[in-house]
Design a protein around this motif. Structure first.
Motif, PDB file in Angstrom:
ATOM      1  N   SER A   9       0.848  -1.185   0.000  1.00 43.49           N
ATOM      2  CA  SER A   9       0.000   0.000   0.000  1.00 43.49           C
ATOM      3  C   SER A   9       0.882   1.232   0.000  1.00 43.49           C
ATOM      4  O   SER A   9       1.965   1.231   0.585  1.00 43.49           O
ATOM      5  CB  SER A   9      -0.895   0.028   1.243  1.00 43.49           C
ATOM      6  OG  SER A   9      -1.516   1.301   1.356  1.00 43.49           O
ATOM      7  N   ARG A  11      -0.136   3.896   1.452  1.00 50.20           N
ATOM      8  CA  ARG A  11      -0.536   4.652   2.654  1.00 50.20           C
ATOM      9  C   ARG A  11       0.112   4.062   3.907  1.00 50.20           C
ATOM     10  O   ARG A  11       0.068   2.842   4.108  1.00 50.20           O
ATOM     11  CB  ARG A  11      -2.052   4.606   2.825  1.00 50.20           C
ATOM     12  CG  ARG A  11      -2.811   5.178   1.641  1.00 50.20           C
ATOM     13  CD  ARG A  11      -4.253   5.442   1.972  1.00 50.20           C
ATOM     14  NE  ARG A  11      -4.944   4.283   2.527  1.00 50.20           N
ATOM     15  CZ  ARG A  11      -5.831   4.363   3.505  1.00 50.20           C
ATOM     16  NH1 ARG A  11      -6.106   5.522   4.053  1.00 50.20           N
ATOM     17  NH2 ARG A  11      -6.449   3.276   3.922  1.00 50.20           N
ATOM     18  N   THR A  16      -4.593  -2.665   4.765  1.00 47.72           N
ATOM     19  CA  THR A  16      -3.853  -3.913   4.533  1.00 47.72           C
ATOM     20  C   THR A  16      -2.620  -3.985   5.437  1.00 47.72           C
ATOM     21  O   THR A  16      -2.268  -5.056   5.925  1.00 47.72           O
ATOM     22  CB  THR A  16      -3.424  -4.049   3.056  1.00 47.72           C
ATOM     23  OG1 THR A  16      -2.766  -2.856   2.645  1.00 47.72           O
ATOM     24  CG2 THR A  16      -4.622  -4.318   2.159  1.00 47.72           C
TER      25      THR A  16
HETATM   26  C1  LIG Z   1      -5.402   5.010  -6.413  1.00 50.33           C
HETATM   27  C2  LIG Z   1      -6.558   4.284  -5.757  1.00 50.33           C
HETATM   28  C3  LIG Z   1      -7.398   3.526  -6.533  1.00 50.33           C
HETATM   29  C4  LIG Z   1      -8.457   2.829  -5.929  1.00 50.33           C
HETATM   30  N1  LIG Z   1      -9.249   2.046  -6.702  1.00 50.33           N
HETATM   31  C5  LIG Z   1     -10.248   1.330  -6.123  1.00 50.33           C
HETATM   32  C6  LIG Z   1     -11.066   0.476  -6.903  1.00 50.33           C
HETATM   33  O1  LIG Z   1     -10.910   0.319  -8.103  1.00 50.33           O
HETATM   34  N2  LIG Z   1     -12.047  -0.203  -6.266  1.00 50.33           N
HETATM   35  C7  LIG Z   1     -12.275  -0.094  -4.927  1.00 50.33           C
HETATM   36  O2  LIG Z   1     -13.157  -0.765  -4.411  1.00 50.33           O
HETATM   37  N3  LIG Z   1     -11.489   0.706  -4.160  1.00 50.33           N
HETATM   38  C8  LIG Z   1     -10.498   1.413  -4.729  1.00 50.33           C
HETATM   39  N4  LIG Z   1      -9.697   2.221  -3.963  1.00 50.33           N
HETATM   40  C9  LIG Z   1      -9.912   2.240  -2.510  1.00 50.33           C
HETATM   41  C10 LIG Z   1      -8.889   1.329  -1.824  1.00 50.33           C
HETATM   42  O3  LIG Z   1      -8.973   0.007  -2.309  1.00 50.33           O
HETATM   43  C11 LIG Z   1      -9.118   1.333  -0.325  1.00 50.33           C
HETATM   44  O4  LIG Z   1      -8.846   2.656   0.137  1.00 50.33           O
HETATM   45  C12 LIG Z   1      -8.239   0.374   0.423  1.00 50.33           C
HETATM   46  O5  LIG Z   1      -8.445   0.542   1.804  1.00 50.33           O
HETATM   47  C13 LIG Z   1      -6.779   0.543   0.060  1.00 50.33           C
HETATM   48  O6  LIG Z   1      -5.962  -0.321   0.837  1.00 50.33           O
HETATM   49  P1  LIG Z   1      -4.980   0.284   1.937  1.00 50.33           P
HETATM   50  O7  LIG Z   1      -5.859   0.908   2.994  1.00 50.33           O
HETATM   51  O8  LIG Z   1      -4.230  -0.896   2.459  1.00 50.33           O
HETATM   52  O9  LIG Z   1      -4.108   1.298   1.276  1.00 50.33           O
HETATM   53  C14 LIG Z   1      -8.663   2.927  -4.538  1.00 50.33           C
HETATM   54  C15 LIG Z   1      -7.799   3.725  -3.764  1.00 50.33           C
HETATM   55  C16 LIG Z   1      -6.759   4.403  -4.369  1.00 50.33           C
HETATM   56  C17 LIG Z   1      -5.841   5.244  -3.521  1.00 50.33           C
END
Ligand SMILES: Cc1cc2nc3c(=O)[nH]c(=O)nc-3n(C[C@H](O)[C@H](O)[C@H](O)COP(=O)(O)O)c2cc1C
Length: 199
Positions: A9, A11, A16
């Motif tokens: 990630s 972030r 995750t």
């Molecule tokens: C660049 C970007 C693209 C994303 N695209 C999708 C997507 O296609 N579908 C979805 O359900 N969420 C999408 N999200 C939301 C992320 O999947 C969600 O924030 C998730 O918690 C990210 O994982 P992390 O918290 O471990 O970074 C997107 C987020 C970002 C930043």
């Protein structure tokens, strides 16, 4: 026992990351003498595949110093996989698929001659015999049997590419709806599944 923990990630306080950390913490409790190797893909930018990747086709003893150097990242990442008994991967969903950080890791690991061999029977994966747990987070939900399932290019892709290199024992845990009101319960359910899985 060795656990390889991979985070992909962008972030720092990501969903995750929290879940892979929980997995590692519980695994540590169950394997007090085990070793955890952490590979945070957001801190070391992996090289992209360039024309230099052709060095993978050169007989290893004939590689020149520059080719050796180019392939050293791939060598190290493949060694990390081979040394692990279990691999946990944090995979945020970005644009219906995986992050470019994770894709860069896959591109370095999926290497002819080291991760997959081509023979009379076609491709044969060389990285098998280790368990992989993929923990995803998504803003929305793509549950099986729902109309949104077809937009999940994350799980099918990862299953296919891991199977290609012989990693067929793959379990997915999805924390869905992270951009919605259901975020909390969905995260709790994923955490509970991790607890059961590690136990
Ligand atoms: C660049 C970007 C693209 C994303 N695209 C999708 C997507 O296609 N579908 C979805 O359900 N969420 C999408 N999200 C939301 C992320 O999947 C969600 O924030 C998730 O918690 C990210 O994982 P992390 O918290 O471990 O970074 C997107 C987020 C970002 C930043």
């Amino acid at each position: 026992m060795k656990l390889l923990q991979i985070d992909s990630s962008a972030r720092a306080g990501s969903v995750t990351r929290r879940l892979t950390a929980k997995f590692a913490e519980e695994w540590r409790t169950n394997h007090p003498t085990g070793e955890i190797i952490q590979r945070d893909l957001s801190t070391t930018m992996l090289p992209l595949i360039t024309d230099d990747w052709n060095a993978t086709r050169v007989e290893p003893s004939k590689l020149n110093p520059s080719q050796r150097s180019y392939l050293s990242t791939s060598d190290a990442l493949i060694e990390e996989v081979l040394a692990a008994d279990i691999i946990v991967i944090g995979a945020p969903m970005y644009n219906f698929a995986i992050s470019s950080l994770l894709k860069a890791w896959i591109d370095q690991v999926v290497r002819v001659g080291k991760a997959v061999a081509y023979g009379q029977q076609g491709p044969q994966g060389l990285l098998g015999k280790r368990k992989v747990v993929v923990i995803t987070a998504r803003g929305g939900a793509y549950e099986k049997g729902t109309p949104k399932e077809k937009f999940d290019f994350q799980e099918p892709y990862l299953r296919h590419v891991f199977g290609f290199v012989g990693l067929t024992d793959v379990t997915f845990i999805h924390a869905e709806n992270q951009a919605r009101d259901e975020a909390g319960p969905s995260l709790a359910a994923a955490a509970e599944r991790i607890g059961h899985l590690v136990a």
